[in-house]
Design a protein around this motif. Structure first.
Motif, mmCIF file in Angstrom:
data_model
loop_
_atom_site.group_PDB
_atom_site.id
_atom_site.type_symbol
_atom_site.label_atom_id
_atom_site.label_comp_id
_atom_site.label_asym_id
_atom_site.label_seq_id
_atom_site.Cartn_x
_atom_site.Cartn_y
_atom_site.Cartn_z
ATOM 1 N N ASN A 177 -15.934 -32.327 22.213
ATOM 2 C CA ASN A 177 -15.533 -31.903 20.884
ATOM 3 C C ASN A 177 -14.171 -32.490 20.521
ATOM 4 O O ASN A 177 -13.542 -33.192 21.317
ATOM 5 N N THR A 178 -13.706 -32.180 19.325
ATOM 6 C CA THR A 178 -12.455 -32.773 18.837
ATOM 7 C C THR A 178 -11.258 -32.324 19.652
ATOM 8 O O THR A 178 -10.320 -33.098 19.878
ATOM 9 N N ASP A 179 -11.277 -31.051 20.087
ATOM 10 C CA ASP A 179 -10.161 -30.566 20.893
ATOM 11 C C ASP A 179 -10.063 -31.343 22.197
ATOM 12 O O ASP A 179 -8.975 -31.738 22.646
ATOM 13 N N GLN A 180 -11.249 -31.528 22.845
ATOM 14 C CA GLN A 180 -11.260 -32.278 24.102
ATOM 15 C C GLN A 180 -10.777 -33.711 23.897
ATOM 16 O O GLN A 180 -9.996 -34.251 24.687
ATOM 17 N N ALA A 181 -11.250 -34.355 22.831
ATOM 18 C CA ALA A 181 -10.850 -35.742 22.569
ATOM 19 C C ALA A 181 -9.356 -35.847 22.286
ATOM 20 O O ALA A 181 -8.663 -36.746 22.789
ATOM 21 N N PHE A 182 -8.848 -34.899 21.503
ATOM 22 C CA PHE A 182 -7.420 -34.915 21.166
ATOM 23 C C PHE A 182 -6.564 -34.700 22.420
ATOM 24 O O PHE A 182 -5.570 -35.395 22.653
ATOM 25 N N ASP A 183 -6.963 -33.727 23.254
ATOM 26 C CA ASP A 183 -6.226 -33.461 24.494
ATOM 27 C C ASP A 183 -6.288 -34.651 25.439
ATOM 28 O O ASP A 183 -5.317 -34.975 26.139
ATOM 29 N N LEU A 184 -7.461 -35.320 25.475
ATOM 30 C CA LEU A 184 -7.626 -36.497 26.336
ATOM 31 C C LEU A 184 -6.636 -37.593 25.962
ATOM 32 O O LEU A 184 -5.945 -38.146 26.819
ATOM 33 N N LEU A 185 -6.569 -37.897 24.661
ATOM 34 C CA LEU A 185 -5.673 -38.963 24.200
ATOM 35 C C LEU A 185 -4.210 -38.598 24.437
ATOM 36 O O LEU A 185 -3.398 -39.432 24.838
ATOM 37 N N SER A 242 0.111 -38.942 16.155
ATOM 38 C CA SER A 242 -0.426 -39.497 14.911
ATOM 39 C C SER A 242 -1.601 -40.427 15.187
ATOM 40 O O SER A 242 -2.627 -40.373 14.493
ATOM 41 N N ILE A 243 -1.471 -41.265 16.213
ATOM 42 C CA ILE A 243 -2.573 -42.181 16.548
ATOM 43 C C ILE A 243 -3.756 -41.392 17.092
ATOM 44 O O ILE A 243 -4.923 -41.721 16.829
ATOM 45 N N SER A 244 -3.475 -40.343 17.856
ATOM 46 C CA SER A 244 -4.561 -39.517 18.399
ATOM 47 C C SER A 244 -5.371 -38.897 17.279
ATOM 48 O O SER A 244 -6.618 -38.867 17.321
ATOM 49 N N ILE A 245 -4.698 -38.374 16.242
ATOM 50 C CA ILE A 245 -5.393 -37.760 15.100
ATOM 51 C C ILE A 245 -6.272 -38.792 14.394
ATOM 52 O O ILE A 245 -7.441 -38.531 14.078
ATOM 53 N N GLN A 246 -5.702 -39.972 14.141
ATOM 54 C CA GLN A 246 -6.471 -41.033 13.470
ATOM 55 C C GLN A 246 -7.694 -41.420 14.298
ATOM 56 O O GLN A 246 -8.804 -41.623 13.771
ATOM 57 N N THR A 247 -7.512 -41.530 15.632
ATOM 58 C CA THR A 247 -8.609 -41.953 16.516
ATOM 59 C C THR A 247 -9.719 -40.898 16.539
ATOM 60 O O THR A 247 -10.919 -41.223 16.466
ATOM 61 N N VAL A 248 -9.338 -39.626 16.644
ATOM 62 C CA VAL A 248 -10.338 -38.553 16.678
ATOM 63 C C VAL A 248 -11.132 -38.512 15.374
ATOM 64 O O VAL A 248 -12.364 -38.340 15.372
ATOM 65 N N LYS A 272 -6.875 -25.516 26.085
ATOM 66 C CA LYS A 272 -6.197 -26.086 27.242
ATOM 67 C C LYS A 272 -7.122 -26.254 28.442
ATOM 68 O O LYS A 272 -6.675 -26.481 29.556
ATOM 69 N N THR A 273 -8.456 -26.150 28.221
ATOM 70 C CA THR A 273 -9.391 -26.300 29.341
ATOM 71 C C THR A 273 -9.555 -27.758 29.685
ATOM 72 O O THR A 273 -9.033 -28.643 29.013
ATOM 73 N N GLY A 274 -10.349 -28.096 30.773
ATOM 74 C CA GLY A 274 -10.559 -29.476 31.186
ATOM 75 C C GLY A 274 -11.329 -30.269 30.154
ATOM 76 O O GLY A 274 -11.934 -29.722 29.234
ATOM 77 N N TYR A 275 -11.354 -31.612 30.361
ATOM 78 C CA TYR A 275 -11.962 -32.494 29.353
ATOM 79 C C TYR A 275 -13.467 -32.617 29.504
ATOM 80 O O TYR A 275 -14.174 -32.892 28.544
#
Length: 257
Positions: free
Chosen positions: A2-10, A18-24, A43-46
């Protein structure tokens, strides 16, 4: 994912917010993320499917290969990646249930081999550069040695020429002194040959000339005596005056004839 996981990953991989938001957002448009996360502060794992998916995500986000390798290895240790990929995955990020038998170490080894190859090429280029500098140094060294030898020869030639000129100067000085002494003797002889005590009008006799000497010869002799007895030529003023008087009298004598 999901978006939270992707954002936390980046964010965990070092990508700016800012780049993380654009990428997601782009991944959402491209269908690479299934749904939006319900909690922005999750804050859980990816929970990434495999290493290939992780590599593709990081690559697509603009992260370098070396940093991607370090990050994927850390996620593997932390249990954030389920499986090891086969190293050739080119599909999207949607879950792939294929379990690969190829280890992530294969990609790491390939990367190491590539780095080693590049380092070898750099070493070879540096060796060529060093060899070129050494050849240039040897060439410059030979030129400097040749110039030094040439300068030494020129110094020897100049010393010889200087010695020769000094000897010639000494010879010329000696010759000049001899000529000067000879000239003094000639002047003295001419002065001594003049009969100052004679009261006669026989000017040829006073000059020590033959009695048959012509008036022209007498005048020439007087002029010569006047020249060498002149005060401007280191002559005696009294002698010059005496001879000048006789010379004037002789000219009056020959005019009165």
């Amino acid at each position: 994912m999901n978006t939270d996981q992707a954002f936390d990953l980046l964010k965990d991989a070092g990508v700016t917010e800012s780049i993380s938001i654009q990428t997601v957002r782009r991944w959402m448009r491209e269908g690479k993320i299934k749904y939006e996360g319900g909690n922005k502060n999750r804050k859980t794992g990816y929970i990434i499917d495999d290493t290939d998916q992780a590599f593709d995500l990081l690559k697509d986000a603009g992260i370098t290969e070396s940093i991607s390798i370090q990050t994927v290895r850390r996620w593997m240790r932390e249990g954030k990646i389920k499986y090891e990929g086969n190293g050739n995955r080119e599909t999207g990020y949607i879950i792939n249930d294929t379990v690969s038998k190829v280890s992530i170490n294969d990609r790491i080894d390939q990367n190491k081999d590539e780095i080693i190859h590049r380092l070898k090429l750099k070493i070879q280029a540096q060796d060529k550069h060093i060899k070129g500098i050494e050849e240039l140094h040897e060439s410059a060294k030979k030129i400097l040695i040749q110039q030094r030898d040439m300068f030494k020869k020129e110094v020897v030639l100049l010393k010889n020429e200087k010695s020769k000129l000094q000897n010639e100067t000494k010879d010329l000085l000696k010759e000049n002194i001899e000529l000067r002494n000879e000239l003094i003797k000639v002047k003295e002889n001419k002065r001594n040959n003049y009969n100052f005590d004679s009261n006669s009008n026989d000017y040829s006799e006073k000059l020590g000339l033959a009695k048959m000497a012509s008036n022209k010869d007498v005048i020439a002799e007087y002029k010569g005596l006047l020249k060498i007895t002149h005060p401007d030529h280191d002559g005696n003023a009294k002698v010059f005056h005496y001879i000048k008087t006789d010379y004037d009298n002789f000219r009056k004598f020959i005019k009165g004839k």
